[in-house]
Design a protein around this motif. Structure first.
Motif, PDB file in Angstrom:
ATOM      1  N   ASP A   1       0.896  -1.320  -0.092  1.00 20.89           N
ATOM      2  CA  ASP A   1       0.163  -0.116   0.067  1.00 20.89           C
ATOM      3  C   ASP A   1       0.652   1.419   0.140  1.00 20.89           C
ATOM      4  O   ASP A   1       0.483   2.532   0.161  1.00 20.89           O
ATOM      5  N   TRP A   2       2.194   1.075  -0.485  1.00 18.94           N
ATOM      6  CA  TRP A   2       3.122   2.136  -0.401  1.00 18.94           C
ATOM      7  C   TRP A   2       2.558   3.437  -1.353  1.00 18.94           C
ATOM      8  O   TRP A   2       2.341   3.030  -2.509  1.00 18.94           O
ATOM      9  N   ARG A   3       2.465   4.480  -1.098  1.00 16.22           N
ATOM     10  CA  ARG A   3       2.201   5.754  -1.780  1.00 16.22           C
ATOM     11  C   ARG A   3       3.418   6.246  -2.373  1.00 16.22           C
ATOM     12  O   ARG A   3       4.245   6.454  -1.698  1.00 16.22           O
TER      13      ARG A   3
ATOM     14  N   ASN B   1      12.099   4.112   7.072  1.00 16.95           N
ATOM     15  CA  ASN B   1      12.422   3.426   8.478  1.00 16.95           C
ATOM     16  C   ASN B   1      11.144   2.892   8.979  1.00 16.95           C
ATOM     17  O   ASN B   1      11.308   2.023   9.703  1.00 16.95           O
ATOM     18  N   VAL B   2       9.972   3.144   8.463  1.00 14.36           N
ATOM     19  CA  VAL B   2       8.762   2.511   9.093  1.00 14.36           C
ATOM     20  C   VAL B   2       8.593   1.096   8.708  1.00 14.36           C
ATOM     21  O   VAL B   2       8.232   0.249   9.592  1.00 14.36           O
ATOM     22  N   VAL B   3       9.012   0.917   7.342  1.00 17.36           N
ATOM     23  CA  VAL B   3       9.120  -0.467   6.738  1.00 17.36           C
ATOM     24  C   VAL B   3      10.026  -1.393   7.642  1.00 17.36           C
ATOM     25  O   VAL B   3      10.082  -2.347   7.994  1.00 17.36           O
ATOM     26  N   LEU B   4      11.213  -0.496   7.817  1.00 11.20           N
ATOM     27  CA  LEU B   4      12.456  -1.222   8.016  1.00 11.20           C
ATOM     28  C   LEU B   4      12.071  -1.632   9.541  1.00 11.20           C
ATOM     29  O   LEU B   4      12.491  -2.898  10.031  1.00 11.20           O
ATOM     30  N   SER B   5      11.520  -0.972  10.430  1.00 14.26           N
ATOM     31  CA  SER B   5      11.399  -1.238  11.719  1.00 14.26           C
ATOM     32  C   SER B   5      10.141  -2.351  11.880  1.00 14.26           C
ATOM     33  O   SER B   5      10.478  -3.398  12.667  1.00 14.26           O
ATOM     34  N   GLN B   6       9.298  -2.695  11.050  1.00  6.10           N
ATOM     35  CA  GLN B   6       8.480  -3.813  10.892  1.00  6.10           C
ATOM     36  C   GLN B   6       9.074  -5.025  10.391  1.00  6.10           C
ATOM     37  O   GLN B   6       9.003  -6.000  10.904  1.00  6.10           O
ATOM     38  N   LEU B   7      10.230  -4.758   9.309  1.00  9.44           N
ATOM     39  CA  LEU B   7      11.064  -5.863   8.982  1.00  9.44           C
ATOM     40  C   LEU B   7      11.740  -6.456  10.067  1.00  9.44           C
ATOM     41  O   LEU B   7      11.992  -7.769  10.269  1.00  9.44           O
TER      42      LEU B   7
END
Length: 197
Positions: A79-81, A161-167
């Motif tokens: 859902d990345w914009r 970084n939002v995605v990185l933290s989830q990864l």
């Protein structure tokens, strides 16, 4: 075998060093050691790959882990914009794997992990760059690692970084599932071995 190195982290002894046993007789053969891993593999294949990379520096496991992490990255960025380059996926995967396999931080390049440096007068001093030989993961160190693959501005990195933290959370969680599965298997085998004797 290298698998024995990994299994020793979980107190599974492949070789018996007890002097009364007549030497280094194997408690578990190589096949049995692999079977122990096989019994727990289904719990979290990604966690096992992470453990193989962390504990054994296994190149083949790293390639498989990169593929699995890339798949999770694509799922998280569904859902990345906006647009992102292919290198962003590679940078996210590399940074997440590095942080998940080195949770205590990266080895300090200035002191090589010793936490002591020698100044120009040959005096030994505490390294100013690290804590106990490790550079802990912070927003800045994550950005520095990420920027090695994808040179980007810090403001752009904050978006990734939002995605990185989830990864990183996903990888560490999978690792914990693998470790717990192994500990439960070891406990079961210990109990069973008491009844056999």
């Amino acid at each position: 075998m290298r698998i024995e190195t990994l299994l020793s982290k979980f107190a599974i002894k492949g070789i018996n060093y007890d002097p009364l046993s007549g030497g280094g007789k194997a408690l578990l053969s190589a096949e049995e050691q692999l079977a122990v891993v096989g019994l727990c593999w289904h719990e979290s294949p990604v966690g096992w790959l992470l453990l193989f990379v962390e504990g054994l520096r296994d190149v083949h496991a790293l390639k498989q882990l990169q593929i699995a992490t890339r798949g999770e990255t694509l799922r998280l960025m569904e859902d990345w914009r906006g647009v992102y380059p292919e290198k962003a996926l590679t940078a996210l995967c590399a940074t997440a794997i590095a942080e998940a396999t080195q949770q205590n931080g990266q080895v300090c390049p200035e002191c090589d992990g010793s936490a002591i440096v020698v100044d120009k007068n040959r005096n030994r001093c505490k390294c100013q760059c690290c804590k106990a030989g490790r550079i802990v993961w912070t927003q800045e160190t994550r950005f520095a690692y990420f920027a090695q693959v994808l040179p980007a501005t810090y403001s752009r990195f904050k978006r990734y970084n939002v995605v990185l933290s989830q990864l990183v959370f996903w990888l560490v969680e999978n690792r914990a599932v693998s470790v717990m599965a192994m500990e439960e298997q070891v406990e079961r085998e210990t109990i069973e071995s008491k009844f056999v004797i």
